[in-house]
Design a protein around this motif. Structure first.
Motif, short mmCIF file in Angstrom:
data_model
loop_
_atom_site.label_atom_id
_atom_site.label_comp_id
_atom_site.label_asym_id
_atom_site.label_seq_id
_atom_site.Cartn_x
_atom_site.Cartn_y
_atom_site.Cartn_z
N ALA A 133 0.63 -1.04 -0.38
CA ALA A 133 0.05 -0.17 -0.16
C ALA A 133 0.69 1.30 -0.37
O ALA A 133 0.44 2.04 -0.75
N THR A 143 -6.63 4.90 2.69
CA THR A 143 -5.52 4.79 2.44
C THR A 143 -5.40 3.03 3.26
O THR A 143 -4.91 2.30 2.72
N TYR A 149 -7.65 0.80 1.87
CA TYR A 149 -6.67 -0.07 0.16
C TYR A 149 -5.96 -1.02 1.47
O TYR A 149 -5.60 -1.93 0.86
N CYS A 174 -5.12 0.85 -6.86
CA CYS A 174 -5.05 2.10 -5.53
C CYS A 174 -5.64 3.14 -7.03
O CYS A 174 -6.04 3.76 -5.49
#
Length: 216
Positions: free
Chosen positions: A114, A197, A200, A186
């Motif tokens: 990430a 975030t 994700y 993303c």
């Protein structure tokens, strides 16, 4: 006197080195902004020089030509800095390798993936767009990036398989990890769909967990 002169050869001023590094980062930052905003094809070295507040020759001295700028922008976006250390050799990636608990290793790896993609997704889109438009340097960099991601997926699959059994065969798991690592996910989920975030990162972790037979 001869000894004094000799001792001065090869001396590199620390201040000058710091200034050169700062200039290089300013050029890379300017190129990043322009490639994302205007696209690689529409951005010129003159544009980068103006945005960075330096001369055109300084851009070439600090980084190189336009293709070199794109490569440097990609590398810095992926690593987070301009240090000559591979992502796989950095502490966050090494922590994944060294972590014995598979569930914790998955969480750490999700954070690594990430973190890279949150920095890199916009640049990846710029590279993909330029490659599709027929820019040779972008096409080469796009193909290199895809190949490196596949190599990374193999590495992480084998890393996780050493901690817990895989639910399916290694080749299929590699493909699925490669997909989870894709920066365009993303871009779509965070930039287009407005995911946080953390959401994700959790999505990546859930996907990795599903590939292991015992992680929970």
């Amino acid at each position: 006197m001869a000894e004094v002169k000799g001792s001065g050869r090869g001396y590199r001023s620390p201040l000058r080195a710091q200034q050169a590094a700062a200039t290089r980062l300013a050029v890379i930052s300017a190129a990043t902004e322009l490639f994302v905003a205007k696209g690689y094809g529409a951005t010129t070295v003159d544009d980068v020089a103006r945005r960075a507040g330096v001369s055109k020759p300084t851009v070439f001295t600090a980084v190189g030509n336009k293709a070199a700028l794109l490569s440097a922008v990609r590398d810095v976006a992926m690593a987070g800095d301009d240090l000559p250390v591979a992502v796989s050799d950095r502490p966050p990636a090494q922590q994944v390798v060294e972590e014995p608990d598979p569930a914790r290793a998955v969480e750490l790896l999700a954070g690594v993936i990430a973190g890279i993609n949150l920095r890199y997704a916009a640049i990846n889109e710029a590279i993909r767009g330029a490659a599709a438009a027929g820019e040779p340097a972008a096409r080469e960099l796009w193909e290199t990036s895809e190949a490196q991601r596949l190599a990374g997926a193999r590495h992480w699959t084998r890393t996780l398989a050493a901690k817990a059994p895989l639910r399916t065969d290694e080749a299929t798991t590699v493909d699925l990890v490669w997909l989870l690592m894709a920066p365009d996910n993303c871009h779509r989920l965070v930039h287009s769909r407005g995911w946080t975030t953390e959401r994700y990162r959790e999505w990546i972790a859930d996907g990795l967990t599903a590939l292991l037979a015992t992680a929970s």
